[in-house]
Enzyme design. Structure first.
Site, PDB file in Angstrom:
ATOM      1  N   SER A 102       0.822  -1.212   0.000  1.00 33.08           N
ATOM      2  CA  SER A 102       0.000   0.000   0.000  1.00 33.08           C
ATOM      3  C   SER A 102       0.853   1.256   0.000  1.00 33.08           C
ATOM      4  O   SER A 102       2.011   1.265   0.443  1.00 33.08           O
ATOM      5  CB  SER A 102      -0.905   0.016   1.234  1.00 33.08           C
ATOM      6  OG  SER A 102      -1.708  -1.132   1.259  1.00 33.08           O
TER       7      SER A 102
HETATM    8  N1  SAM Z   1      -0.092  -5.390   3.951  1.00 35.88           N
HETATM    9  C1  SAM Z   1       0.627  -5.674   2.737  1.00 35.88           C
HETATM   10  C2  SAM Z   1       1.985  -5.030   2.721  1.00 35.88           C
HETATM   11  O1  SAM Z   1       2.336  -4.325   3.679  1.00 35.88           O
HETATM   12  O2  SAM Z   1       2.706  -5.266   1.748  1.00 35.88           O
HETATM   13  C3  SAM Z   1      -0.122  -5.315   1.491  1.00 35.88           C
HETATM   14  C4  SAM Z   1      -1.292  -6.180   1.283  1.00 35.88           C
HETATM   15  S1  SAM Z   1      -1.840  -6.347  -0.372  1.00 35.88           S
HETATM   16  C5  SAM Z   1      -2.619  -4.814  -0.641  1.00 35.88           C
HETATM   17  C6  SAM Z   1      -3.181  -7.494  -0.044  1.00 35.88           C
HETATM   18  C7  SAM Z   1      -2.703  -8.881   0.333  1.00 35.88           C
HETATM   19  O3  SAM Z   1      -3.822  -9.604   0.831  1.00 35.88           O
HETATM   20  C8  SAM Z   1      -2.171  -9.672  -0.840  1.00 35.88           C
HETATM   21  O4  SAM Z   1      -0.881 -10.118  -0.541  1.00 35.88           O
HETATM   22  C9  SAM Z   1      -3.153 -10.828  -0.972  1.00 35.88           C
HETATM   23  O5  SAM Z   1      -2.561 -12.027  -1.420  1.00 35.88           O
HETATM   24  C10 SAM Z   1      -3.656 -10.945   0.442  1.00 35.88           C
HETATM   25  N2  SAM Z   1      -4.926 -11.629   0.611  1.00 35.88           N
HETATM   26  C11 SAM Z   1      -6.040 -11.569  -0.172  1.00 35.88           C
HETATM   27  N3  SAM Z   1      -7.008 -12.351   0.351  1.00 35.88           N
HETATM   28  C12 SAM Z   1      -6.500 -12.911   1.483  1.00 35.88           C
HETATM   29  C13 SAM Z   1      -6.994 -13.799   2.463  1.00 35.88           C
HETATM   30  N4  SAM Z   1      -8.231 -14.315   2.424  1.00 35.88           N
HETATM   31  N5  SAM Z   1      -6.196 -14.162   3.477  1.00 35.88           N
HETATM   32  C14 SAM Z   1      -4.937 -13.670   3.570  1.00 35.88           C
HETATM   33  N6  SAM Z   1      -4.391 -12.826   2.676  1.00 35.88           N
HETATM   34  C15 SAM Z   1      -5.174 -12.455   1.641  1.00 35.88           C
END
Ligand code: SAM
Length: 220
Positions: A68
């Protein structure tokens, strides 16, 4: 808390990022600002994007996912009103950057990622920079992480169609959950407070996150 010796706040680009993108937009919590200054954001993006690490934007991290924008990380962190003795659950580890920032502010962070490759690289990077109070888990974070519940705070860093009920169940009474809720293209960042009598939802502002995919999220 992470080992103070490994992390540093001496990077000019990071200090400028905090001043121009975060303080300039109203983030005032000194602990949050110090945490962001101390985390080497450039380590959390692929080498091909390292020169953009401190720009005012989300960046690709592989697997179609993103880390983000710095302001969003700061804003979500500040809204959680973290205390040093808190245990936090993050859903969506991604690069591990948000988890590293949280780890500077609380006792322990549990972070759940559905893509094993991202969870593994985030875990290795956090260890490499000396962050020792984050546990990385692989799984469907829409179901939370029941093993270590209840949590003082929960942060979801992917956009959900609605608030997953297991996350509310795993939040302690008096706790806060922050989560983007909406459709696939735009969401409202929502702060949920859990009280004995139920939950209170407060819409904050519009945002855009990648999809939260899982049993209580979007289908794949
Ligand atoms: N917090 C992260 C960072 O600091 O880099 C950025 C997160 S990114 C915007 C969203 C993440 O959520 C992705 O890596 C995606 O694979 C993960 N994601 C999506 N659905 C998910 C789920 N049900 N459980 C865990 N992770 C999930």
């Amino acid at each position: 808390m992470a080992d103070e010796g490994v992390l540093d706040d001496s990077c000019d680009a990071r200090n400028e990022m905090v001043r121009d993108q975060i303080v300039a937009r109203g983030i005032r919590d000194a602990r949050v600002l110090a945490a962001i200054r101390s985390i080497p954001r450039e380590r959390f993006v692929p080498a091909s994007h390292r020169h953009l690490a401190h720009d005012d934007r989300a960046l690709p991290i592989g697997g179609g996912q993103t880390v983000s924008q710095p302001f969003i990380v700061a804003s979500m962190t500040e809204r959680l009103r973290l205390e040093p003795d808190h245990t936090v659950l993050e859903i969506g580890t991604g690069s591990g950057y948000q988890a590293a920032v949280l780890a500077r502010l609380v006792r322990h962070v549990h972070t759940v990622e559905r893509l094993a490759s991202l969870a593994e690289s985030a875990g290795a990077l956090l260890a490499d920079i000396g962050v020792t109070n984050v546990s990385c888990h692989v799984g469907d974070g829409t179901c939370g992480w029941p093993d270590d519940a209840p949590y003082d705070r929960i942060i979801v860093t992917a956009g959900a169609p609605s608030i997953p009920s297991p996350l509310v169940d795993q939040l302690d009474v008096g706790g806060l959950l922050i989560i983007p809720v909406g459709d696939a293209k735009s969401q409202t960042l929502t702060l949920v407070e859990k009280r004995r009598s139920g939950t209170v939802e407060r819409p904050l502002y519009a945002c855009r996150f990648v999809k939260l995919i899982g049993v209580y999220g979007w289908s794949e």
